[in-house]
Scaffold this active site. Structure first.
Site, PDB file in Angstrom:
ATOM      1  N   HIS A 328       0.831  -1.198   0.000  1.00 49.49           N
ATOM      2  CA  HIS A 328       0.000   0.000   0.000  1.00 49.49           C
ATOM      3  C   HIS A 328       0.865   1.248   0.000  1.00 49.49           C
ATOM      4  O   HIS A 328       2.070   1.191   0.275  1.00 49.49           O
ATOM      5  CB  HIS A 328      -1.033  -0.017   1.123  1.00 49.49           C
ATOM      6  CG  HIS A 328      -0.547   0.271   2.508  1.00 49.49           C
ATOM      7  ND1 HIS A 328      -0.586   1.535   3.058  1.00 49.49           N
ATOM      8  CD2 HIS A 328      -0.066  -0.522   3.478  1.00 49.49           C
ATOM      9  CE1 HIS A 328      -0.157   1.490   4.308  1.00 49.49           C
ATOM     10  NE2 HIS A 328       0.174   0.253   4.597  1.00 49.49           N
ATOM     11  N   ASP A 338       6.021   2.628   7.237  1.00 45.64           N
ATOM     12  CA  ASP A 338       4.671   2.126   6.961  1.00 45.64           C
ATOM     13  C   ASP A 338       3.935   3.096   6.067  1.00 45.64           C
ATOM     14  O   ASP A 338       3.415   4.098   6.542  1.00 45.64           O
ATOM     15  CB  ASP A 338       3.939   1.954   8.291  1.00 45.64           C
ATOM     16  CG  ASP A 338       2.541   1.386   8.117  1.00 45.64           C
ATOM     17  OD1 ASP A 338       2.173   1.032   6.999  1.00 45.64           O
ATOM     18  OD2 ASP A 338       1.815   1.310   9.126  1.00 45.64           O
ATOM     19  N   GLU A 375      -5.207   1.563   2.644  1.00 45.33           N
ATOM     20  CA  GLU A 375      -5.033   0.357   3.470  1.00 45.33           C
ATOM     21  C   GLU A 375      -5.259   0.700   4.925  1.00 45.33           C
ATOM     22  O   GLU A 375      -5.812  -0.087   5.691  1.00 45.33           O
ATOM     23  CB  GLU A 375      -3.628  -0.221   3.260  1.00 45.33           C
ATOM     24  CG  GLU A 375      -3.392  -1.565   3.951  1.00 45.33           C
ATOM     25  CD  GLU A 375      -2.822  -1.456   5.363  1.00 45.33           C
ATOM     26  OE1 GLU A 375      -2.662  -2.499   6.010  1.00 45.33           O
ATOM     27  OE2 GLU A 375      -2.546  -0.328   5.843  1.00 45.33           O
ATOM     28  N   GLU A 376      -4.780   1.891   5.319  1.00 45.97           N
ATOM     29  CA  GLU A 376      -4.826   2.246   6.748  1.00 45.97           C
ATOM     30  C   GLU A 376      -6.253   2.333   7.278  1.00 45.97           C
ATOM     31  O   GLU A 376      -6.496   2.164   8.457  1.00 45.97           O
ATOM     32  CB  GLU A 376      -4.085   3.577   6.991  1.00 45.97           C
ATOM     33  CG  GLU A 376      -2.589   3.521   6.676  1.00 45.97           C
ATOM     34  CD  GLU A 376      -1.791   2.592   7.597  1.00 45.97           C
ATOM     35  OE1 GLU A 376      -2.406   1.883   8.422  1.00 45.97           O
ATOM     36  OE2 GLU A 376      -0.557   2.572   7.479  1.00 45.97           O
ATOM     37  N   ASP A 404       4.400  -4.752   3.316  1.00 47.77           N
ATOM     38  CA  ASP A 404       3.828  -3.523   3.870  1.00 47.77           C
ATOM     39  C   ASP A 404       4.946  -2.726   4.538  1.00 47.77           C
ATOM     40  O   ASP A 404       5.670  -2.000   3.859  1.00 47.77           O
ATOM     41  CB  ASP A 404       2.689  -3.917   4.831  1.00 47.77           C
ATOM     42  CG  ASP A 404       1.905  -2.734   5.371  1.00 47.77           C
ATOM     43  OD1 ASP A 404       2.446  -1.625   5.403  1.00 47.77           O
ATOM     44  OD2 ASP A 404       0.745  -2.920   5.774  1.00 47.77           O
ATOM     45  N   HIS A 489       2.708   4.469  13.102  1.00 49.41           N
ATOM     46  CA  HIS A 489       1.520   5.336  12.986  1.00 49.41           C
ATOM     47  C   HIS A 489       1.660   6.685  13.692  1.00 49.41           C
ATOM     48  O   HIS A 489       0.668   7.323  14.019  1.00 49.41           O
ATOM     49  CB  HIS A 489       0.253   4.614  13.475  1.00 49.41           C
ATOM     50  CG  HIS A 489      -0.198   3.521  12.543  1.00 49.41           C
ATOM     51  ND1 HIS A 489      -1.401   2.886  12.677  1.00 49.41           N
ATOM     52  CD2 HIS A 489       0.396   2.961  11.458  1.00 49.41           C
ATOM     53  CE1 HIS A 489      -1.530   1.955  11.718  1.00 49.41           C
ATOM     54  NE2 HIS A 489      -0.448   1.993  10.981  1.00 49.41           N
TER      55      HIS A 489
END
Ligand SMILES: *[C@@H]1O[C@H](CO)[C@@H](O)[C@H](O)[C@H]1NC(C)=O
Ligand SMILES: *[C@@H]1O[C@H](CO)[C@@H](O)[C@H](O)[C@H]1NC(C)=O
Ligand SMILES: *[C@@H]1O[C@H](CO)[C@@H](O)[C@H](O)[C@H]1NC(C)=O
Ligand SMILES: *[C@@H]1O[C@H](CO)[C@@H](O)[C@H](O)[C@H]1NC(C)=O
Length: 678
Positions: A328, A338, A375-376, A404, A489
């Site tokens: 992604h 990420d 995706e998140e 990922d 994140h």
């Protein structure tokens, strides 16, 4: 770039140099393992570059690029133009989907001594980045005593209840962990009457705040099970059921400790304190109160356009067989780990495949590079695409290889469906380890795991392999270097962090691209697909043994035993047939027949009714369990029936039924592998 494919002399000289380089490496490095046999593989391996991969990552992470925003679209255009500039056929497939953004949030602590402390919800120095929030959290407010819920498992509520702690109406503080998804943690809290939830993550970056989705399941909530066309209304009750009933917000560990440190009431259970990472063990009370929290959150749900970008490298002999590599592109913030460490590797694979193509190579089967969006928010881009292309994928997809958070630190971690185990072992014996001069990835990987089977399985629902494997029954792999990176994140997941901590010389990126691309070359070019179903048979047998131990004598596993027997026989026969066709130099059609069976066997594990806890999940061997305390992470239907019985006195007959369903699935797979009608 200096190298032009239009000049044949130049091309020839270029590849001569590459081949000589490869030969030089061969002669000067004692290979503990056989070198890859195909010329394409050798050229691919020797064309890796930490400079290009670093440059791609730099470009992708200049700005935050949350799905549905203009900056996110600019990364889609970047990837698209990268593919195009390499001469690879590229296209973008768009979907409109319901995404969720924060509008306003606030939090303050009202201590028993009367002082009021506003608690900052954003991270220091993070302007330009979306404030921390939980996507799809309902809006809401609460002014109520704080209570600590540990991870928010059922067990944790039992421990609280045992001490007489009533959590109803409180603002619950919980820490991420114990295997619960955010959705599960918040939904559990709501079920126990908690009014609002604060969630924090323990780690090195104590001021970092972990964003994330709290949606249940995957895909656009307005089109559950299909893509495009008619959509549900956002206020349809089916949509609302995907979201927790109470609002939630993530907070930093520093903020969580301010609150925790002021709680009195019942003492924190010993096991909770022991399971904290260092530093936090001084907290004793779990509340409720005396500290009250004033919590407000207002979110907005919006229809947004998301963009999946593809490069399609047509197969020269079997164009209608697909080898899919996916990653992604959307990120909560800058996304250096990420997901763009994976995107950078994907872009470098594209560069290297395009070099190969200029030398005249084309894959036997079609290779599709996929760059997913959203995706998140819950694997939305990949899920919508899989749903839209389901029948084509069912009949044509050989395998899906997902990457990922490609580079988080040192050490290889791989998950796969078991027929791909041998291939992964082979390939990791051909790619140099990024952290050790004279070793191959396989050597360190095996050493780190004491030689036991170090390949994990794919029951998790935490990245884009979920729709491919768990919905469409496509053999899948997921791979990364390092794990549990501390800036997950947060606003600190940036190029700087990667340069300073994650992969200072970008060698791990090159290694990921090496394994990823080499596996793709084998899947695309091997005349007979590199699948071994004996590994699958062994794995199923192990699952049966574990079940046997857990269930004891009371419930018969005979149906599964018989099905595994059948599957094992079919796997042996397939191995024999593979050996024979390799020696015989078989005809194209006979090979194709065998390959089709190898490709389709995984589909046998699908069941149209899906899992009892979520019908969209069709795979009966690997998929999410409803109960995180469950002792097994395979056969999710059986796992849940067992939990149901243990915890709520569910029927033994339900377990038996799930056992029959699994055995029929294994039988179906065996029958596809064997390929004969009864
Ligand atoms: C998808 O969106 C992009 C960006 O707006 C656009 O360039 C592209 O043409 C769209 N693709 C399709 C198939 O409509
Ligand atoms: C009130 O209590 C809080 C939390 O225990 C503490 O941090 C703060 O310093 C106290 N304020 C005063 C004025 O005592
Ligand atoms: C709680 O916070 C909201 C939003 O900041 C504010 O309007 C409200 O007055 C606060 N309530 C109390 C009791 O402090
Ligand atoms: C690539 O690797 C070389 C050799 O280790 C190193 O000197 C160089 O700094 C690396 N380049 C980047 C961009 O990290």
């Amino acid at each position: 770039m200096a190298f032009s494919g239009k000049n044949p002399t130049c091309t020839f000289l270029f590849f001569l140099t590459l081949s000589l380089l490869a030969l030089y490496t061969l002669l000067h490095h004692p290979f503990p393992f056989p070198a890859p046999s195909s010329p394409a593989a050798n050229v691919f391996l020797s064309s890796g570059s930490n400079y290009t991969v670093a440059a791609y990552l730099r470009q992708l992470t200049l700005r935050p690029h949350l799905a549905g925003t203009p900056l996110s679209l600019s990364t889609a255009l970047y990837v698209h133009s990268h593919f195009q500039s390499l001469g690879l056929p590229a296209h973008t497939t768009n979907f409109s989907a319901l995404l969720s953004y924060p509008a306003h949030s606030s939090l303050s602590a009202h201590f028993s001594n009367g002082s009021v402390l506003p608690i900052p919800l954003s991270e220091p120095g993070s302007s330009g980045v979306i404030p921390p929030y939980h996507a799809y959290s309902p809006s809401g407010a609460a002014h109520a005593p704080a209570v600590f819920l540990n991870c928010g498992r059922e067990l944790d509520y039992l421990a609280l209840a045992a001490q007489g702690v009533d959590v109803k109406g409180c603002v619950g503080l919980l820490r991420r962990g114990c295997g619960l998804s955010r959705h599960e943690a918040v939904a559990n809290a709501a079920a126990h009457g908690v009014a609002a939830v604060l969630m924090y993550t323990e780690g090195e970056f104590r001021e970092g705040v972990e964003r994330g989705t709290v949606m249940k399941g995957v895909g656009d909530p307005l089109s559950p099970g299909w893509a495009g066309g008619e959509k549900l209304e956002p206020d349809d009750p089916k949509v609302a059921r995907r979201f927790p009933g109470v609002p939630s917000l993530p907070v930093s560990e520093v903020a969580a400790e301010r609150i925790l440190g002021s709680l009195e009431g019942a003492r924190m259970p010993f096991e909770w304190r022991e399971s904290f990472k260092t530093g936090n063990r001084r907290f004793w009370g779990v509340g409720p109160g005396p500290t009250k929290l004033n919590f407000t959150y207002k979110g907005e749900q919006e229809m947004a356009t998301i963009h999946n970008v593809f490069a399609v490298i047509k197969g020269s002999e079997e164009a209608d067989r697909y080898v899919l590599l996916g990653n992604h592109r959307d990120a909560w913030t800058y996304g250096a780990v990420d997901p763009n460490s994976g995107t950078a590797a994907l872009l470098d694979i594209a560069r290297r495949f395009s070099l190969l193509m200029r030398s005249g190579w084309s894959p036997r089967r079609t290779i599709i590079l996929c760059s997913w969006d959203a995706e998140e928010f819950g694997m939305i881009g990949s899920t919508e695409w899989v749903e839209q292309n389901l029948l084509n994928l069912h009949s044509k997809a050989v395998a899906y290889f997902n990457v990922d958070c490609a580079v988080q630190g040192p050490g290889l971690f791989v998950s796969a469906t078991p027929q791909l185990d041998d291939l992964l072992v082979d390939v990791t014996k051909q790619v140099k380890d990024p952290d050790s001069e004279n070793e191959y990835v396989y050597e360190r990987w095996a050493a780190a795991n004491g030689g036991v089977n170090q390949i994990q399985r794919l029951s998790r629902v935490d990245s884009d392999f979920a729709p491919f494997l768990q919905h469409a029954g496509i053999a899948s792999i997921d791979l990364y270097f390092g794990k549990d990176f501390p800036v997950y994140h947060t606003a600190f997941d940036s190029y700087d962090w990667m340069m300073n901590f994650g992969d200072p010389l970008f060698h791990r990126h090159v290694t990921v691209a090496g394994i990823w691309g080499l596996v793709a070359l084998r899947l695309a070019d091997d005349p007979i697909l590199p699948f071994n179903y004996l590994s699958y048979a062994t794995e199923l047998q192990e699952y049966k043994n574990v079940l046997n131990t857990l269930l004891g004598e009371s419930i018969s596993l005979d149906p599964i035993t018989a099905a595994i027997q059948e599957f094992t026989t079919a796997a042996y026969e397939a191995e024999e047939e593979i050996k024979k066709l390799r020696v015989d130099g078989s005809t194209l059609l006979r090979r194709r027949g065998l390959n089709d069976r190898l490709m389709l066997t995984e589909r046998g594990f699908l069941d149209p009714e899906g899992l009892p806890g979520g019908q969209w999940f069709k795979h009966l061997i690997y998929g999410p369990r409803g109960d995180m305390d469950s002792k097994i992470d395979f056969f999710p239907g059986i796992a849940d029936a067992m939990s149901e019985r243990r915890k709520k006195g569910g029927e033994e007959a339900t377990i038996r039924h799930e056992i029959w369903r699994v055995s029929r699935a294994i039988q179906r797979a065996a029958s596809i592998l064997r390929g004969e009608v009864t």
